[in-house]
Design a protein around this motif. Structure first.
Motif, PDB file in Angstrom:
ATOM      1  N   THR A 187       0.819  -1.218   0.000  1.00 59.00           N
ATOM      2  CA  THR A 187       0.000   0.000   0.000  1.00 59.00           C
ATOM      3  C   THR A 187       0.851   1.266   0.000  1.00 59.00           C
ATOM      4  O   THR A 187       0.363   2.344  -0.297  1.00 59.00           O
ATOM      5  CB  THR A 187      -0.911   0.077   1.247  1.00 59.00           C
ATOM      6  OG1 THR A 187      -0.088  -0.009   2.417  1.00 59.00           O
ATOM      7  CG2 THR A 187      -1.913  -1.050   1.253  1.00 59.00           C
ATOM      8  N   SER A 208      -6.097  -5.439   1.161  1.00 57.72           N
ATOM      9  CA  SER A 208      -6.732  -4.875  -0.039  1.00 57.72           C
ATOM     10  C   SER A 208      -6.299  -5.630  -1.303  1.00 57.72           C
ATOM     11  O   SER A 208      -7.030  -5.657  -2.290  1.00 57.72           O
ATOM     12  CB  SER A 208      -6.412  -3.387  -0.163  1.00 57.72           C
ATOM     13  OG  SER A 208      -5.019  -3.181  -0.249  1.00 57.72           O
ATOM     14  N   PHE A 209      -5.129  -6.253  -1.289  1.00 60.05           N
ATOM     15  CA  PHE A 209      -4.690  -7.066  -2.433  1.00 60.05           C
ATOM     16  C   PHE A 209      -5.293  -8.457  -2.375  1.00 60.05           C
ATOM     17  O   PHE A 209      -5.678  -9.025  -3.390  1.00 60.05           O
ATOM     18  CB  PHE A 209      -3.161  -7.182  -2.465  1.00 60.05           C
ATOM     19  CG  PHE A 209      -2.487  -5.874  -2.734  1.00 60.05           C
ATOM     20  CD1 PHE A 209      -2.424  -5.359  -4.020  1.00 60.05           C
ATOM     21  CD2 PHE A 209      -1.947  -5.137  -1.694  1.00 60.05           C
ATOM     22  CE1 PHE A 209      -1.827  -4.135  -4.268  1.00 60.05           C
ATOM     23  CE2 PHE A 209      -1.348  -3.912  -1.921  1.00 60.05           C
ATOM     24  CZ  PHE A 209      -1.291  -3.402  -3.214  1.00 60.05           C
ATOM     25  N   ASP A 212      -9.255  -9.390  -3.588  1.00 55.24           N
ATOM     26  CA  ASP A 212      -9.730  -9.640  -4.951  1.00 55.24           C
ATOM     27  C   ASP A 212      -8.926 -10.667  -5.740  1.00 55.24           C
ATOM     28  O   ASP A 212      -9.102 -10.784  -6.946  1.00 55.24           O
ATOM     29  CB  ASP A 212      -9.742  -8.310  -5.725  1.00 55.24           C
ATOM     30  CG  ASP A 212     -11.079  -7.603  -5.602  1.00 55.24           C
ATOM     31  OD1 ASP A 212     -12.062  -8.279  -5.219  1.00 55.24           O
ATOM     32  OD2 ASP A 212     -11.146  -6.394  -5.878  1.00 55.24           O
ATOM     33  N   ILE A 213      -8.035 -11.395  -5.082  1.00 49.78           N
ATOM     34  CA  ILE A 213      -7.165 -12.291  -5.863  1.00 49.78           C
ATOM     35  C   ILE A 213      -7.936 -13.360  -6.638  1.00 49.78           C
ATOM     36  O   ILE A 213      -7.436 -13.877  -7.624  1.00 49.78           O
ATOM     37  CB  ILE A 213      -6.067 -12.997  -5.016  1.00 49.78           C
ATOM     38  CG1 ILE A 213      -6.659 -13.669  -3.793  1.00 49.78           C
ATOM     39  CG2 ILE A 213      -4.937 -12.031  -4.657  1.00 49.78           C
ATOM     40  CD1 ILE A 213      -5.659 -14.593  -3.089  1.00 49.78           C
ATOM     41  N   ASP A 216      -9.533 -10.666  -9.625  1.00 44.95           N
ATOM     42  CA  ASP A 216      -8.729  -9.676 -10.337  1.00 44.95           C
ATOM     43  C   ASP A 216      -7.329 -10.222 -10.640  1.00 44.95           C
ATOM     44  O   ASP A 216      -6.517 -10.391  -9.740  1.00 44.95           O
ATOM     45  CB  ASP A 216      -8.629  -8.413  -9.462  1.00 44.95           C
ATOM     46  CG  ASP A 216      -7.947  -7.263 -10.185  1.00 44.95           C
ATOM     47  OD1 ASP A 216      -7.179  -7.527 -11.134  1.00 44.95           O
ATOM     48  OD2 ASP A 216      -8.166  -6.110  -9.782  1.00 44.95           O
ATOM     49  N   ASP A 218      -4.813  -8.860 -11.929  1.00 43.98           N
ATOM     50  CA  ASP A 218      -3.732  -7.930 -11.576  1.00 43.98           C
ATOM     51  C   ASP A 218      -3.318  -8.081 -10.112  1.00 43.98           C
ATOM     52  O   ASP A 218      -2.132  -8.083  -9.780  1.00 43.98           O
ATOM     53  CB  ASP A 218      -4.146  -6.474 -11.818  1.00 43.98           C
ATOM     54  CG  ASP A 218      -4.302  -6.185 -13.305  1.00 43.98           C
ATOM     55  OD1 ASP A 218      -3.754  -6.966 -14.115  1.00 43.98           O
ATOM     56  OD2 ASP A 218      -4.965  -5.196 -13.645  1.00 43.98           O
ATOM     57  N   ASP A 219      -4.330  -8.184  -9.241  1.00 48.11           N
ATOM     58  CA  ASP A 219      -4.031  -8.352  -7.815  1.00 48.11           C
ATOM     59  C   ASP A 219      -3.330  -9.683  -7.555  1.00 48.11           C
ATOM     60  O   ASP A 219      -2.415  -9.760  -6.735  1.00 48.11           O
ATOM     61  CB  ASP A 219      -5.323  -8.266  -6.978  1.00 48.11           C
ATOM     62  CG  ASP A 219      -5.800  -6.821  -6.835  1.00 48.11           C
ATOM     63  OD1 ASP A 219      -5.114  -5.928  -7.368  1.00 48.11           O
ATOM     64  OD2 ASP A 219      -6.846  -6.601  -6.211  1.00 48.11           O
ATOM     65  N   LEU A 222       0.248  -9.319  -8.726  1.00 49.32           N
ATOM     66  CA  LEU A 222       1.030  -8.536  -7.769  1.00 49.32           C
ATOM     67  C   LEU A 222       1.393  -9.362  -6.540  1.00 49.32           C
ATOM     68  O   LEU A 222       2.530  -9.345  -6.068  1.00 49.32           O
ATOM     69  CB  LEU A 222       0.212  -7.324  -7.339  1.00 49.32           C
ATOM     70  CG  LEU A 222       1.067  -6.080  -7.230  1.00 49.32           C
ATOM     71  CD1 LEU A 222       0.429  -4.949  -7.988  1.00 49.32           C
ATOM     72  CD2 LEU A 222       1.316  -5.721  -5.785  1.00 49.32           C
ATOM     73  N   THR A 223       0.397 -10.079  -6.041  1.00 47.21           N
ATOM     74  CA  THR A 223       0.617 -10.940  -4.879  1.00 47.21           C
ATOM     75  C   THR A 223       1.682 -11.995  -5.181  1.00 47.21           C
ATOM     76  O   THR A 223       2.601 -12.217  -4.395  1.00 47.21           O
ATOM     77  CB  THR A 223      -0.711 -11.606  -4.458  1.00 47.21           C
ATOM     78  OG1 THR A 223      -1.630 -10.569  -4.086  1.00 47.21           O
ATOM     79  CG2 THR A 223      -0.533 -12.554  -3.294  1.00 47.21           C
TER      80      THR A 223
END
Ligand code: C2E
Ligand code: MG
Ligand code: MG
Ligand code: MG
Length: 278
Positions: A187, A208-209, A212-213, A216, A218-219, A222-223
């Motif tokens: 964040t 927050s990541f 939605d894994i 989403d 993208d999330d 990123l994770t």
């Protein structure tokens, strides 16, 4: 006409602001004696190893049961404590209580693998520097908690901005044998490259990541990137805010080390947490 409306509008906002300020001043005043009056307490949220869903520790979270307002959100009163400097006395009290509790867990199940306790530390405590290192050392000595069982959580934003000082502080803290975790990771927009420069033992991916894994990509990407990067640096990865079985399964598949969240366990008072162990 517009002018009058504008004026009223202004009055309205001004009045609302006065109330907000007043409420804040009151809260600060009331927070001052809250620990001694027994209005503050810690709840403990279990943290699990993903591979075999074994509990490996718990995060201590502060609660304020206000005599008139009931539960005050930590996001509100922690902020008041930080702004007013009250956190400098509250922080060490929280640390001591959490360490004593962790020793109790160990006494309850002496042959089990010891649980760790994670304590949140505010940026202001980190900035007070040497004092924090001393507080930690005293606390470990007085409670007898094994140093590696104490995990201090610092937010990413507390560390960036003043990286040189923060890195020095973190190094000193780690010399006491405790572990340092970067909280709410992802964040602070500090980017993964910061992990190379700031000496930490673990990162906690912000909820927050995680939220939605499953939907989403993208999330999830990123994770996965955080997990890969952290692991390449020998850093443990903990996921926050796991609320669904699917999130747990996906994080496990992606090689995330540990997780906490409502699906695994809610934060509970000390006696309930003890019952959970026994
Ligand atoms: P944090 O350290 O990131 O703590 C995690 C927060 O997420 C906690 O909120 C926890 O109750 C909540 N949470 C856990 N699992 C889930 C989930 O599955 N879904 C959702 N939506 N939320 C979940 P809490 O207790 O309200 O604390 C908020 C923040 O206040 C903490 O965020 C931490 O930054 C701060 N805080 C709490 N206790 C202390 C303390 O003793 N000292 C300091 N300095 N800060 C504290
Ligand atoms: Mg935390
Ligand atoms: Mg967090
Ligand atoms: Mg947070």
């Amino acid at each position: 006409q517009a002018k009058v409306a504008g004026k009223n509008c202004y009055r309205f906002y001004s009045r609302a602001m006065d109330l907000a300020v007043e409420r804040r001043v009151n809260l600060e005043h009331e927070l001052r004696g809250a620990w001694d009056r027994g209005e503050l307490s810690l709840v403990y949220q279990p943290v699990y190893r993903l591979a075999d869903r074994t509990m490996v520790g718990a995060e201590a979270l502060l609660r304020w049961n206000h005599p008139r307002h009931g539960q005050v959100a930590p996001s509100v009163f922690i902020d008041v404590a930080e702004q007013s400097g009250l956190i400098e006395t509250l922080g060490p009290q929280v640390l001591r209580a959490a360490c004593s509790e962790a020793v109790r867990w160990q006494q309850l199940r002496p042959s089990a693998e010891p649980l760790s306790v994670a304590v949140n530390v505010s940026s202001r405590q980190l900035r007070s520097g040497g004092e924090l290192v001393q507080v930690v050392a005293d606390c470990l000595r007085d409670t007898g908690l094994e140093p590696e069982r104490l995990h201090l959580e610092l937010t990413e934003t507390a560390v960036i901005g003043d990286e040189v000082h923060a890195s020095e502080m973190l190094a000193q803290l780690r010399e006491t044998g405790i572990k340092v975790l970067l909280d709410d990771f992802g964040t602070g927009f500090s980017g993964l490259s910061h992990l190379r420069r700031v000496p930490v033992d673990g990162v906690k991916i912000d909820r927050s990541f995680i939220a939605d894994i499953l939907r989403d990509p993208d999330d999830l990407a990123l994770t996965s990137a955080i997990i890969a990067m952290a692991h390449s640096l020998g850093i443990t990865v903990i996921a926050e805010g796991v609320e669904k079985a699917g999130q747990y399964a996906l994080l496990r598949e992606r090689g995330c080390d540990q997780a906490q969240g409502y699906w695994l366990g809610q934060p509970v008072p000390a006696n309930e947490f003890l019952a959970l162990l026994g």
